[in-house]
Design a protein around this motif. Structure first.
Motif, PDB file in Angstrom:
ATOM      1  N   LYS A  25       0.841  -1.238   0.136  1.00  0.00           N
ATOM      2  CA  LYS A  25      -0.123  -0.026   0.094  1.00  0.00           C
ATOM      3  C   LYS A  25       0.897   1.276  -0.009  1.00  0.00           C
ATOM      4  O   LYS A  25       0.575   2.069  -0.715  1.00  0.00           O
ATOM      5  CB  LYS A  25      -0.965  -0.040   1.247  1.00  0.00           C
ATOM      6  N   GLU A  26       1.833   1.332   0.851  1.00  0.00           N
ATOM      7  CA  GLU A  26       2.996   2.459   0.864  1.00  0.00           C
ATOM      8  C   GLU A  26       3.380   2.649  -0.424  1.00  0.00           C
ATOM      9  O   GLU A  26       3.850   3.805  -0.909  1.00  0.00           O
ATOM     10  CB  GLU A  26       3.821   2.252   2.144  1.00  0.00           C
ATOM     11  N   GLY A  27       3.934   1.510  -1.372  1.00  0.00           N
ATOM     12  CA  GLY A  27       4.268   1.598  -2.316  1.00  0.00           C
ATOM     13  C   GLY A  27       3.644   2.218  -3.532  1.00  0.00           C
ATOM     14  O   GLY A  27       3.985   3.075  -4.511  1.00  0.00           O
ATOM     15  N   LEU A  28       2.265   1.795  -3.375  1.00  0.00           N
ATOM     16  CA  LEU A  28       1.132   2.019  -4.261  1.00  0.00           C
ATOM     17  C   LEU A  28       0.995   3.778  -4.144  1.00  0.00           C
ATOM     18  O   LEU A  28       0.901   4.373  -4.980  1.00  0.00           O
ATOM     19  CB  LEU A  28      -0.024   1.258  -4.031  1.00  0.00           C
ATOM     20  N   LYS A  29       1.002   4.147  -2.864  1.00  0.00           N
ATOM     21  CA  LYS A  29       0.870   5.401  -2.796  1.00  0.00           C
ATOM     22  C   LYS A  29       2.051   6.352  -3.140  1.00  0.00           C
ATOM     23  O   LYS A  29       1.733   7.401  -3.842  1.00  0.00           O
ATOM     24  CB  LYS A  29       0.562   5.666  -1.024  1.00  0.00           C
ATOM     25  N   ASP A  30       2.985   5.913  -3.042  1.00  0.00           N
ATOM     26  CA  ASP A  30       4.394   6.544  -3.536  1.00  0.00           C
ATOM     27  C   ASP A  30       4.355   6.515  -5.104  1.00  0.00           C
ATOM     28  O   ASP A  30       4.523   7.595  -5.669  1.00  0.00           O
ATOM     29  CB  ASP A  30       5.694   5.920  -3.309  1.00  0.00           C
ATOM     30  N   LEU A  31       3.964   5.374  -5.763  1.00  0.00           N
ATOM     31  CA  LEU A  31       3.914   5.493  -7.067  1.00  0.00           C
ATOM     32  C   LEU A  31       2.957   6.416  -7.492  1.00  0.00           C
ATOM     33  O   LEU A  31       2.951   7.206  -8.509  1.00  0.00           O
ATOM     34  CB  LEU A  31       3.229   4.002  -7.780  1.00  0.00           C
ATOM     35  N   ALA A  32       1.405   6.421  -6.991  1.00  0.00           N
ATOM     36  CA  ALA A  32       0.378   7.402  -7.208  1.00  0.00           C
ATOM     37  C   ALA A  32       0.975   8.874  -7.084  1.00  0.00           C
ATOM     38  O   ALA A  32       0.469   9.651  -7.854  1.00  0.00           O
ATOM     39  CB  ALA A  32      -0.781   7.143  -6.253  1.00  0.00           C
ATOM     40  N   ASP A  33       1.490   8.983  -6.177  1.00  0.00           N
ATOM     41  CA  ASP A  33       1.944  10.321  -5.820  1.00  0.00           C
ATOM     42  C   ASP A  33       3.284  10.851  -6.917  1.00  0.00           C
ATOM     43  O   ASP A  33       3.105  12.013  -7.422  1.00  0.00           O
ATOM     44  CB  ASP A  33       3.084  10.414  -4.350  1.00  0.00           C
ATOM     45  N   ALA A  34       3.968   9.871  -7.317  1.00  0.00           N
ATOM     46  CA  ALA A  34       4.858  10.397  -8.392  1.00  0.00           C
ATOM     47  C   ALA A  34       4.223  10.492  -9.663  1.00  0.00           C
ATOM     48  O   ALA A  34       4.707  11.243 -10.445  1.00  0.00           O
ATOM     49  CB  ALA A  34       5.849   9.112  -8.418  1.00  0.00           C
ATOM     50  N   GLU A  35       2.983   9.967  -9.953  1.00  0.00           N
ATOM     51  CA  GLU A  35       2.597  10.149 -11.165  1.00  0.00           C
ATOM     52  C   GLU A  35       1.193  11.164 -11.180  1.00  0.00           C
ATOM     53  O   GLU A  35       0.338  11.049 -11.980  1.00  0.00           O
ATOM     54  CB  GLU A  35       2.010   8.744 -11.777  1.00  0.00           C
ATOM     55  N   ARG A  36       1.134  11.707  -9.799  1.00  0.00           N
ATOM     56  CA  ARG A  36       0.282  12.645  -9.666  1.00  0.00           C
ATOM     57  C   ARG A  36      -1.184  12.317  -9.885  1.00  0.00           C
ATOM     58  O   ARG A  36      -2.104  12.718 -10.354  1.00  0.00           O
ATOM     59  CB  ARG A  36       0.359  14.108 -10.241  1.00  0.00           C
ATOM     60  N   ARG A  37      -1.525  11.066  -9.405  1.00  0.00           N
ATOM     61  CA  ARG A  37      -2.896  10.245  -9.486  1.00  0.00           C
ATOM     62  C   ARG A  37      -3.266  10.088  -7.863  1.00  0.00           C
ATOM     63  O   ARG A  37      -2.393  10.108  -7.061  1.00  0.00           O
ATOM     64  CB  ARG A  37      -2.819   9.042  -9.955  1.00  0.00           C
ATOM     65  N   SER A  38      -4.535   9.753  -7.756  1.00  0.00           N
ATOM     66  CA  SER A  38      -5.001   9.210  -6.553  1.00  0.00           C
ATOM     67  C   SER A  38      -4.608   7.698  -6.415  1.00  0.00           C
ATOM     68  O   SER A  38      -4.434   7.400  -7.451  1.00  0.00           O
ATOM     69  CB  SER A  38      -6.627   9.512  -6.415  1.00  0.00           C
ATOM     70  N   MET A  39      -4.608   7.197  -5.249  1.00  0.00           N
ATOM     71  CA  MET A  39      -4.347   5.997  -5.192  1.00  0.00           C
ATOM     72  C   MET A  39      -5.510   5.157  -5.889  1.00  0.00           C
ATOM     73  O   MET A  39      -5.126   4.091  -6.726  1.00  0.00           O
ATOM     74  CB  MET A  39      -4.421   5.275  -3.803  1.00  0.00           C
ATOM     75  N   SER A  40      -6.777   5.431  -6.123  1.00  0.00           N
ATOM     76  CA  SER A  40      -7.875   4.687  -6.716  1.00  0.00           C
ATOM     77  C   SER A  40      -7.490   4.564  -8.318  1.00  0.00           C
ATOM     78  O   SER A  40      -7.567   3.818  -8.865  1.00  0.00           O
ATOM     79  CB  SER A  40      -9.112   5.288  -6.553  1.00  0.00           C
ATOM     80  N   GLN A  41      -6.964   5.952  -8.678  1.00  0.00           N
ATOM     81  CA  GLN A  41      -6.646   5.962 -10.213  1.00  0.00           C
ATOM     82  C   GLN A  41      -5.538   5.165 -10.664  1.00  0.00           C
ATOM     83  O   GLN A  41      -5.446   4.691 -11.508  1.00  0.00           O
ATOM     84  CB  GLN A  41      -6.514   7.587 -10.458  1.00  0.00           C
ATOM     85  N   MET A  42      -4.721   5.268  -9.600  1.00  0.00           N
ATOM     86  CA  MET A  42      -3.358   4.280  -9.843  1.00  0.00           C
ATOM     87  C   MET A  42      -3.598   2.926  -9.677  1.00  0.00           C
ATOM     88  O   MET A  42      -3.312   2.221 -10.730  1.00  0.00           O
ATOM     89  CB  MET A  42      -2.475   4.616  -8.839  1.00  0.00           C
ATOM     90  N   MET A  43      -4.669   2.456  -8.980  1.00  0.00           N
ATOM     91  CA  MET A  43      -5.017   1.040  -8.912  1.00  0.00           C
ATOM     92  C   MET A  43      -5.787   0.560 -10.299  1.00  0.00           C
ATOM     93  O   MET A  43      -5.517  -0.352 -10.724  1.00  0.00           O
ATOM     94  CB  MET A  43      -5.963   0.850  -7.859  1.00  0.00           C
TER      95      MET A  43
END
Length: 68
Positions: A25-43
């Motif tokens: 989850k933390e990695g997902l949050k970091d990835l979402a932040d890096a791509e300027r997306r919400s976690m839901s959008q990143m998933m």
């Protein structure tokens, strides 16, 4: 829009629940932040990529292609 119409709309959004480890989850949050997306959008992006790749590799069928 009536609920019966939603089921007939191939582009309707649905909710999917997943249980993952806190570290993921933390990695997902970091990835979402890096791509300027919400976690839901990143998933949603990651799931879409995985499904498209599986279709390209023939692991799952493509509903847009019909055998003739």
């Amino acid at each position: 829009m009536m609920s019966s119409e939603v089921h007939n709309d191939p582009m309707a959004k649905v909710t999917v629940t997943a249980f993952i480890e806190e570290e993921i989850k933390e990695g997902l949050k970091d990835l979402a932040d890096a791509e300027r997306r919400s976690m839901s959008q990143m998933m949603a992006v990651l799931i879409e990529r995985a499904v498209l790749e599986a279709r390209e590799q023939g692991k799952i069928s493509d509903p847009n292609k019909q055998d003739k």
